[in-house]
Design a protein around this motif. Sequence first.
Motif, PDB file in Angstrom:
ATOM      1  N   HIS A 111      -9.217   6.027   1.481  1.00 26.04           N
ATOM      2  CA  HIS A 111      -9.390   4.725   2.579  1.00 26.04           C
ATOM      3  C   HIS A 111      -8.149   3.582   1.749  1.00 26.04           C
ATOM      4  N   HIS A 112      -7.994   4.061   0.657  1.00 26.44           N
ATOM      5  CA  HIS A 112      -6.980   2.974   0.246  1.00 26.44           C
ATOM      6  C   HIS A 112      -5.126   3.021   0.217  1.00 26.44           C
ATOM      7  N   VAL A 113      -5.056   4.076   0.238  1.00 27.49           N
ATOM      8  CA  VAL A 113      -3.560   5.062  -0.040  1.00 27.49           C
ATOM      9  C   VAL A 113      -3.136   4.721   0.806  1.00 27.49           C
ATOM     10  N   GLY A 114      -1.304   4.608   0.232  1.00 28.19           N
ATOM     11  CA  GLY A 114      -0.284   4.483   1.606  1.00 28.19           C
ATOM     12  C   GLY A 114       0.172   5.796   2.427  1.00 28.19           C
ATOM     13  N   ARG A 115       0.258   7.019   1.414  1.00 27.85           N
ATOM     14  CA  ARG A 115       0.205   8.136   1.394  1.00 27.85           C
ATOM     15  C   ARG A 115      -0.698   9.234   0.685  1.00 27.85           C
ATOM     16  N   ASP A 151     -15.211  -3.069  -1.214  1.00 29.64           N
ATOM     17  CA  ASP A 151     -14.613  -4.328  -1.359  1.00 29.64           C
ATOM     18  C   ASP A 151     -13.322  -4.477  -2.713  1.00 29.64           C
ATOM     19  N   ARG A 152     -14.690  -4.313  -3.569  1.00 30.02           N
ATOM     20  CA  ARG A 152     -14.430  -4.856  -5.195  1.00 30.02           C
ATOM     21  C   ARG A 152     -12.254  -3.954  -5.131  1.00 30.02           C
ATOM     22  N   THR A 153     -13.009  -2.561  -4.596  1.00 35.22           N
ATOM     23  CA  THR A 153     -12.148  -1.704  -5.106  1.00 35.22           C
ATOM     24  C   THR A 153     -10.378  -2.123  -4.259  1.00 35.22           C
ATOM     25  N   ARG A 154     -10.391  -2.619  -2.917  1.00 38.30           N
ATOM     26  CA  ARG A 154      -9.514  -2.490  -2.609  1.00 38.30           C
ATOM     27  C   ARG A 154      -8.916  -4.004  -3.498  1.00 38.30           C
ATOM     28  N   LEU A 155      -9.393  -5.104  -3.630  1.00 38.25           N
ATOM     29  CA  LEU A 155      -9.275  -6.022  -5.046  1.00 38.25           C
ATOM     30  C   LEU A 155      -8.620  -5.833  -5.724  1.00 38.25           C
ATOM     31  N   VAL A 156      -9.061  -4.822  -6.762  1.00 34.25           N
ATOM     32  CA  VAL A 156      -8.988  -4.438  -7.946  1.00 34.25           C
ATOM     33  C   VAL A 156      -7.351  -3.521  -7.567  1.00 34.25           C
ATOM     34  N   ARG A 197       0.572  -1.165   0.336  1.00 31.92           N
ATOM     35  CA  ARG A 197      -0.365   0.217   0.359  1.00 31.92           C
ATOM     36  C   ARG A 197       0.776   1.092  -0.230  1.00 31.92           C
ATOM     37  N   ASP A 198       2.335   0.849   0.729  1.00 32.52           N
ATOM     38  CA  ASP A 198       2.829   2.554   0.587  1.00 32.52           C
ATOM     39  C   ASP A 198       3.306   2.879  -0.423  1.00 32.52           C
TER      40      ASP A 198
END
Length: 295
Positions: A239-243, A203-208, A103-104
């Motif tokens: 919410h999905h990115v490291g920074r 959750d689909r976004t996180r999987l992709v 994620r970083d």
Amino acid sequence: MSEPGRSLFERAAEVYDFKAAVRARAPIAGLPPVQDPQPPVGERGPDASPPPLPNRRGVIDRDALAAAGFALLDDRVTALAEEFRLVKRQLLQAATAPGSIARDRMILVASALPAEGKTFCAVNLALSVAAEKDFEVLLVDADVAKPSILALLGLEDGPGLMDAIADPALDVEGCIIRTDVPHLSVLPAGRPGNDTTELLASDRTRLVLDRIVTRRPNRVLIFDSPPALAASPASELAHHVGRVMLIVRADRTSDVELREAVALLGGCGDIRLLLNATAMASGGRRFGSYYGHEG
């Protein structure tokens, strides 16, 4: 462009005092699953090569970028190119520090309001990272309501991020455009819709996104986000990115707007500030002149 010996990253925290709420996020200043033809990186073994990129290709319009003032690193050295070298170095060091996770390697470039330079900064950052020897960069147009990356780069439109999120049968890798700039690929925004925010919160976004970032372990993702105070998807993307690299326009972004944007992007614990549109101080850093050019 900046004061002697100090990058834009080093100046923004002094221009904007966020006190405890923002210090906690360490501000700095300056500029259901897809069927994968190959198993994820972690399941292929440490010596396996990354899967080949798909054959969707495009040619970057370098003349248009140069005319618009972007920093092309295969051209002469300019102050702008050097500033983005400093910016990317801090971001890459944070992305690959001991203990870092996949994620970083995902960076969201956002702004409080439109016309503060977020797309300009996202493209320049991507071009700069593409010059690295050990990384490749995927520039993601995540401003779904008003996508501009493809037109700016002279690339053909097609399915993209939102299509892959909405359709479990679509492999997101097949949406990626490999460009003629080495190490630079582009993921279009994809279909617009009234449910963009809800899809990005799923959750689909996180999987992709996990699939994209883990499939190639040297891949850095740079998202061009919608403005945080103008469109709700920005807060979900955070919410999905490291920074988050939050663009602050020196002559426009107010303290109140900046604080509101930081609060909305609080899903990411590492928000960094990039000061844009600053005037060159007398006697300030002039990278281009050092290399024989006036930048």
